[in-house]
Design an enzyme around this catalytic site. Structure first.
Site, mmCIF file in Angstrom:
data_model
loop_
_atom_site.group_PDB
_atom_site.id
_atom_site.type_symbol
_atom_site.label_atom_id
_atom_site.label_comp_id
_atom_site.label_asym_id
_atom_site.label_seq_id
_atom_site.Cartn_x
_atom_site.Cartn_y
_atom_site.Cartn_z
ATOM 1 C CG HIS A 1 3.649 -21.195 -0.561
ATOM 2 N ND1 HIS A 1 3.972 -21.776 0.634
ATOM 3 C CD2 HIS A 1 4.632 -20.302 -0.812
ATOM 4 C CE1 HIS A 1 5.093 -21.242 1.099
ATOM 5 N NE2 HIS A 1 5.525 -20.349 0.241
ATOM 6 C CD GLU B 1 8.764 -18.673 1.537
ATOM 7 O OE1 GLU B 1 9.570 -18.414 2.439
ATOM 8 O OE2 GLU B 1 7.692 -19.276 1.731
ATOM 9 C CG ASP C 1 0.626 -21.696 2.006
ATOM 10 O OD1 ASP C 1 1.486 -22.511 1.635
ATOM 11 O OD2 ASP C 1 0.890 -20.519 2.309
#
Ligand SMILES: [Zn+2]
Length: 760
Positions: free
Chosen positions: A259, A324, A184
């Site tokens: 990420h 995202e 991440d």
């Protein structure tokens, strides 16, 4: 099934069939074990024998010909048990565990261990215990094939030994998948031989542990990144083998296209802008730096990484994240824009879809399957992808309808980084409120699906994101016992699931084991839930409950704060006038959670029939269909269970007063908390009718709902009336639906929260 108080067997997750019998089997130093000739079955036997040896000091004898005092493991070809089912027979003389496959045998052993005294879980020899198992017949198969838990090791790094312990806990509750969130923004945690900078640089950030997660300053020039860690490939191999010996498959997650700041810090040429970057110390929004989708070296890099990942993990699934991705940079990057043009893509969403499809093609060529978060639906789903539905259940429903496999992991039930009890009495968490009982209430298969489509729901997974979880002990506390509740959701049939029964097995059997194992677990919330139901005209029955088993709830009805000496709640209270009920639980003289307050108001609408023409959200159902006339008022906490949430929709409710009567006042209560995306309605309309068909408008109240207000507000919108009569009262509230332009969620869908319609 025996009633909880009489039961001798309290296995979690609850097996499909349990028949308790008289008598018991006693394990002693003469007990022998018979093992089938199968290497995996031998491993299961090893696992069992070593557990027995370490806690009882008894080494089970092998190779004997005794007909009594034998524990027999069998792979006897009973095909209907499938890969994971088992049959367990305990009588006074012998125990037999049989299965079609070794995995079933392993689960039979797990259930058998839960029938021994809890001290069987000790890591040291315990003396003075009678090692007996109650006689029984058990036949068991799981409901879902995918029973998973996730752990984020990027936001905080957890050592290898803790990962093994986590896997032990999964296996103990017959879960079969560990989703390892290895990469991440805040850290890359897996050694990749071809790209050493991923762990030399990407695994470390500046230590800002003393600051709140969202307020951490980025790394300054000259500062040294010292906080983090990673697993070597040897570590990974060791953990994969450990898991496989316990029939847990590990799905590794390598995040893309977003990420990935840890990667871009190490290899900035893979971004759209070229950097430079630093590994973030906390979260910053928006996070626009993601892999450049126009750059072929991005794909070469990812394929190289995936090659090494595939070598390490035998799992058929590889998780590629996909969530995202902020496409700000893609919109202006010449390479990304060229890709859109060259590939005839419509926009940046289709570019994300191109990205995922290209990676999927590669994975398929390596005989693996792609799995991603539900954002991979945007811009078109890759042909064979499996979807993890996290932003609610809609992504899961959509994917199943398209014939794709789905794993359900909706935030409101399956995010174990949320609070599980009163935030004032709990360690700081990311937000939310997902109690043990709420997790247990989860039904993974949405009703909207046909029986054919339901087959695509493989099961559910609990997620432990680690932004607010700095230590292994804290991770255990967040995961357990919610993970255990989810294990039963996944394993046990819907018909057999019962919260009170589960809670009793947890408290009488499982918690003692966890204590012996030294697990740092939560005992659940002391939060008191109120349930009110109408009994006759103008009378309500109010029941109180908590997740804790049989707590002493003290209460007052005179407005005073409950004390140690206040009355103890024993049975539902019958109330016929407006009352403020205050409740609290004390243990050893200490208040366990702040007192809960219930305001019960009586009006002509209380307990009447209510029809809703618009649907409330299942995320905030409060008490269901009759919430708006149940007399219960909400507090300033929008999660108190008394507020019903309407997401991006209006409210349209009609109360039937039973007969035509004079109406002098109509009122409806709303909550506003703009920081939680909750807005007041912009308009309220009251209408009356005698026949329920023809309505006359009697009031329209306009409200400035979109100007900024930081305070949490509760407001009743009220209209007084003169000499009117009616049987039906219709209340319409027009919602704001989307956050206004000044709001941090500008354009996002937003909420309207109502608690009660009152008619006098
Ligand atoms: Zn680009």
């Amino acid at each position: 099934m025996a009633s909880p108080s009489k039961r001798k067997i309290s296995i979690v997750p609850l097996p499909a069939h349990v028949k308790e019998k008289c008598g018991k089997f006693i394990l002693n130093s003469h007990t022998t074990i018979a093992i089938p000739a199968d290497s995996m079955a031998a491993k299961v036997a090893d696992f069992f024998q070593s557990q027995i040896r370490q806690s009882t000091g008894i080494s089970l004898l092998t190779g004997g010909t005794a007909s009594q005092n034998v524990i027999t493991l069998k792979l006897d070809g009973e095909k209907e048990l499938g890969n994971e089912g088992y049959r367990l027979m305990v009588n006074r003389k012998n125990i037999s565990v049989s299965a079609y496959k070794p995995q079933g045998l392993f689960y039979g052993i797990q259930s058998l261990l839960q029938m021994f005294p809890p001290e069987i879980m000790s890591s040291k020899v315990v003396t003075g215990v009678n090692w007996m198992v109650p006689c029984a017949e058990i036949k068991d198969v799981p409901r879902y094939s995918y029973r998973g838990m996730h752990l984020d090791v990027s936001r905080h790094f957890f050592p290898k030994d803790f990962i093994k312990r986590y896997i032990d806990l999964l296996a103990m509750f017959r879960m079969n998948t560990f989703h390892w969130h290895l990469t991440d923004d805040q850290g890359w945690r897996i050694e990749i031989k071809k790209y050493p900078k991923l762990t030399e640089i990407g695994a470390w950030h500046v230590d800002r542990e003393n600051l709140p997660w969202m307020e951490r300053e980025p790394q300054k020039p000259g500062e040294k990144a010292t906080y983090g860690g990673y697993y070597t490939q040897d570590d990974i191999r060791e953990v994969v083998k450990y898991a496989s010996d316990r029939f847990v498959t590990i799905i590794p997650e390598i995040e893309m296209p977003a990420h990935c700041l840890a990667v871009l810090t190490a290899y900035p040429q893979l971004s759209c802008t070229g950097g430079p970057f630093t590994v973030p110390t906390g979260s910053y929004w928006p996070n626009i730096d993601i892999f450049c989708a126009g750059n072929d070296s991005t794909f070469i890099f990812l394929q190289d990484v995936l090659d090494e990942v595939i070598d390490l993990f035998p799992s058929k699934y590889i998780h590629i994240g996909g969530d995202e991705a902020d496409k700000t940079n893609w919109k202006v990057c010449p390479k990304c824009q060229k890709r859109i043009k060259d590939e005839n893509l419509k926009d940046e969403n289709e570019l994300q879809s191109y990205f995922v499809r290209r990676i999927e093609k590669y994975l398929i060529s390596k005989n693996r399957k792609l799995i991603g978060w539900d954002e991979i639906l945007e811009g078109g789903l890759a042909p064979e992808a499996t979807v993890m539905s996290w932003r609610g259940v809609e992504g899961g429903i959509q994917s199943a309808k398209m014939g794709h496999d789905v794993i359900m992991t909706p935030g409101s039930y399956c995010y174990f980084d949320h609070y599980q009890a009163d935030p004032d009495f709990e360690p700081k968490a990311i937000g939310g409120f997902t109690s043990l009982a709420k997790v247990y209430s989860y039904e993974p298969t949405p009703e909207e699906l046909s029986s054919e489509q339901q087959k695509y729901i493989l099961g559910a997974q609990g997620n432990v994101w680690a932004e607010y979880i700095p230590t292994p002990g804290h991770a255990e506390y967040m995961a357990i016992p919610r993970m255990i509740a989810l294990s039963e959701v996944n394993w046990t049939s819907k018909e057999l699931r019962n919260w009170n029964d589960f809670n009793s097995r947890l408290n009488t059997n499982i918690f003692t084991r966890l204590q012996i194992m030294g697990v740092n677990f939560s005992k659940g919330s002391y939060k008191i839930d109120f349930l009110s139901t109408a009994i006759g005209r103008h009378k309500m029955k109010v029941s109180l409950s908590t997740e804790r088993l049989n707590p002493k709830i003290r209460y007052t009805m005179d407005g005073s704060v409950p004390e140690m000496s206040s009355k103890i709640y024993c049975r539902p209270l019958k109330l016929s006038q407006s009352t403020t009920l205050k409740t609290a639980i004390f243990e050893d003289g200490k208040l366990m959670e702040k007192p809960s307050v219930l305001s019960l108001v009586f009006s002509m609408s209380t307990g009447r029939e209510l029809k809703l023409a618009t649907a409330y959200s299942n995320r905030y159902p409060a008490h269901g269909n009759n919430t708006l006339v149940d007399g219960l008022r909400g507090s300033t906490n929008h999660r108190d269970g008394n507020w019903q949430g309407y997401l991006a929709t209006d409210l349209d409710a009609t109360v039937d007063l039973g007969k035509i009567m004079p109406v002098t006042k109509i009122s409806i209560g709303f909550l506003q908390n703009q920081n939680a995306w909750i807005f007041m309605p912009s308009e309220i309309i009251f209408q009356l009718s005698n026949d329920g068909i023809n309505f006359t408008e009697v009031a329209k109240i306009s409200n400035d709902a979109t100007s900024k207000q930081d305070d949490i507000l509760i407001r009743d919108f009220t209209q007084t009336l003169n000499s009117v009569k009616a049987r039906y009262v219709k209340v319409k509230a027009v919602g704001v639906k989307n956050c206004p332009s000044w709001h941090k969620g500008a354009g996002d869908t937003c909420w309207m929260f109502a608690d009660e319609i009152m008619v006098d």
